[in-house]
Design a protein around this motif. Structure first.
Motif, short mmCIF file in Angstrom:
data_model
loop_
_atom_site.label_atom_id
_atom_site.label_comp_id
_atom_site.label_asym_id
_atom_site.label_seq_id
_atom_site.Cartn_x
_atom_site.Cartn_y
_atom_site.Cartn_z
N GLY A 32 37.52 37.40 5.82
CA GLY A 32 37.10 38.77 5.57
C GLY A 32 37.24 39.66 6.78
N LYS A 33 36.48 40.77 6.76
CA LYS A 33 36.56 41.78 7.81
C LYS A 33 35.17 42.34 8.11
CE LYS A 33 41.12 43.52 6.58
NZ LYS A 33 41.91 44.69 6.21
N VAL A 34 35.01 42.85 9.33
CA VAL A 34 33.86 43.65 9.73
C VAL A 34 34.43 44.91 10.34
CG1 VAL A 34 31.88 43.82 11.28
CG2 VAL A 34 32.38 41.66 10.15
N HIS A 35 33.94 46.06 9.91
CA HIS A 35 34.49 47.31 10.42
C HIS A 35 33.40 48.35 10.60
CE1 HIS A 35 34.40 48.50 6.15
NE2 HIS A 35 34.94 47.33 5.94
N GLY A 36 33.70 49.37 11.37
CA GLY A 36 32.74 50.43 11.65
C GLY A 36 33.27 51.78 11.23
N SER A 37 32.35 52.68 10.92
CA SER A 37 32.68 54.05 10.58
C SER A 37 32.10 54.94 11.66
CB SER A 37 32.08 54.42 9.23
OG SER A 37 32.08 55.83 9.07
N SER A 38 32.91 55.82 12.21
CA SER A 38 32.42 56.72 13.26
C SER A 38 32.32 58.15 12.74
CB SER A 38 33.32 56.64 14.49
OG SER A 38 34.64 56.99 14.15
N ASP A 39 31.88 58.30 11.52
CA ASP A 39 31.65 59.61 10.93
C ASP A 39 30.77 60.43 11.87
OD1 ASP A 39 29.89 61.53 9.35
OD2 ASP A 39 31.31 60.93 7.81
N SER A 40 31.05 61.71 12.02
CA SER A 40 30.32 62.55 12.99
C SER A 40 28.84 62.73 12.63
CB SER A 40 30.98 63.92 13.11
OG SER A 40 30.94 64.59 11.87
N VAL A 41 28.48 62.58 11.36
CA VAL A 41 27.08 62.74 10.95
C VAL A 41 26.36 61.40 10.93
CG1 VAL A 41 25.57 63.50 9.09
CG2 VAL A 41 27.64 64.80 9.63
N SER A 42 26.99 60.39 10.37
CA SER A 42 26.36 59.07 10.30
C SER A 42 27.41 58.01 10.58
CB SER A 42 25.76 58.86 8.92
OG SER A 42 26.77 58.83 7.95
N GLY A 43 27.01 56.99 11.25
CA GLY A 43 27.90 55.87 11.52
C GLY A 43 27.40 54.65 10.78
N SER A 44 28.28 53.70 10.57
CA SER A 44 27.85 52.49 9.90
C SER A 44 28.72 51.32 10.33
CB SER A 44 27.94 52.67 8.38
OG SER A 44 29.30 52.80 7.99
N ILE A 45 28.19 50.14 10.12
CA ILE A 45 28.94 48.91 10.30
C ILE A 45 28.83 48.17 8.99
CG2 ILE A 45 29.06 46.72 11.52
CD1 ILE A 45 27.73 48.11 13.92
N SER A 46 29.96 47.72 8.48
CA SER A 46 29.92 46.97 7.23
C SER A 46 30.93 45.84 7.29
CB SER A 46 30.22 47.89 6.04
OG SER A 46 31.49 48.48 6.18
N GLY A 47 30.75 44.89 6.41
CA GLY A 47 31.67 43.77 6.39
C GLY A 47 31.56 42.98 5.11
N ASP A 48 32.60 42.25 4.83
CA ASP A 48 32.65 41.35 3.69
C ASP A 48 33.42 40.13 4.17
OD1 ASP A 48 32.50 40.25 1.19
OD2 ASP A 48 34.03 41.55 0.31
N TYR A 49 32.77 39.00 4.22
CA TYR A 49 33.38 37.82 4.84
C TYR A 49 32.67 36.56 4.35
CZ TYR A 49 29.38 39.14 7.62
OH TYR A 49 28.13 39.55 8.00
N ARG A 50 33.33 35.41 4.54
CA ARG A 50 32.70 34.13 4.25
C ARG A 50 31.81 33.70 5.40
NH1 ARG A 50 36.98 29.80 2.88
NH2 ARG A 50 37.70 30.84 4.72
N LYS A 51 32.26 33.92 6.64
CA LYS A 51 31.50 33.51 7.81
C LYS A 51 31.77 34.47 8.96
CE LYS A 51 30.82 29.66 11.00
NZ LYS A 51 31.24 28.31 11.38
N PHE A 52 30.68 34.90 9.60
CA PHE A 52 30.80 35.76 10.78
C PHE A 52 29.79 35.28 11.81
CE2 PHE A 52 29.45 39.99 12.78
CZ PHE A 52 30.41 39.91 13.78
N THR A 53 30.27 34.91 12.97
CA THR A 53 29.42 34.53 14.08
C THR A 53 29.78 35.46 15.23
OG1 THR A 53 29.46 32.24 13.37
CG2 THR A 53 28.76 32.66 15.62
N GLY A 54 28.86 36.29 15.63
CA GLY A 54 29.16 37.22 16.71
C GLY A 54 28.33 38.48 16.61
N SER A 55 28.92 39.58 17.07
CA SER A 55 28.22 40.86 17.05
C SER A 55 29.19 41.99 16.76
CB SER A 55 27.53 41.10 18.40
OG SER A 55 28.49 41.22 19.42
N ALA A 56 28.65 43.06 16.24
CA ALA A 56 29.42 44.28 16.00
C ALA A 56 28.55 45.43 16.49
CB ALA A 56 29.75 44.44 14.52
N THR A 57 29.15 46.39 17.20
CA THR A 57 28.39 47.50 17.75
C THR A 57 29.02 48.83 17.38
OG1 THR A 57 29.58 47.50 19.85
CG2 THR A 57 27.61 46.15 19.73
N GLN A 58 28.19 49.84 17.25
CA GLN A 58 28.63 51.21 16.96
C GLN A 58 27.95 52.12 17.97
OE1 GLN A 58 30.62 52.31 14.12
NE2 GLN A 58 30.71 54.10 15.38
#
Length: 112
Positions: A32-58
């Motif tokens: 799968g994937k993990v991705h971020g949105s840098s929208d000027s009003v609101s940001g988000s981190i989302s993902g859809d995956y079988r396994k994720f070990t780690g971190s994601a930052t915005q």
């Protein structure tokens, strides 16, 4: 002709790198994937995956006196996901577990 296509491809990739500079991800993702949105009003981190070990930052630039509302929702079959809001000095401002609804922060100073 091929050189022109190659140059355009490189330019496109560089533009994506520059525009996505506020989102970082470290660790391992399987199926799968993990991705971020840098929208000027609101940001988000989302993902859809079988396994994720780690971190994601915005990263977000904030100004003193602003009110920020955070929400956190996950559908995890196994494991734990915890969200943190940290300042530019890596001090934890807020720790947030899924299902806790919304939390508000009034920004004490200009920061990232």
């Amino acid at each position: 002709m091929i050189v022109g296509i190659f140059k355009n491809t490189i330019l496109f990739v560089l533009c994506l790198v520059i525009l996505s500079g506020c989102f970082t991800r470290e660790g391992t993702i399987v199926g799968g994937k993990v991705h971020g949105s840098s929208d000027s009003v609101s940001g988000s981190i989302s993902g859809d995956y079988r396994k994720f070990t780690g971190s994601a930052t915005q990263d977000r630039k904030v100004k003193k006196g602003e009110n920020w509302i955070f929400s956190f929702d996950d559908k995890t079959k196994q494991g734990t996901i915890i969200a943190y809001v940290v300042d530019s000095n890596d001090n934890t401002i807020l720790e947030f577990n899924s299902g806790e609804g919304e939390k508000n922060i009034k920004v004490p100073k200009d920061d990232t």
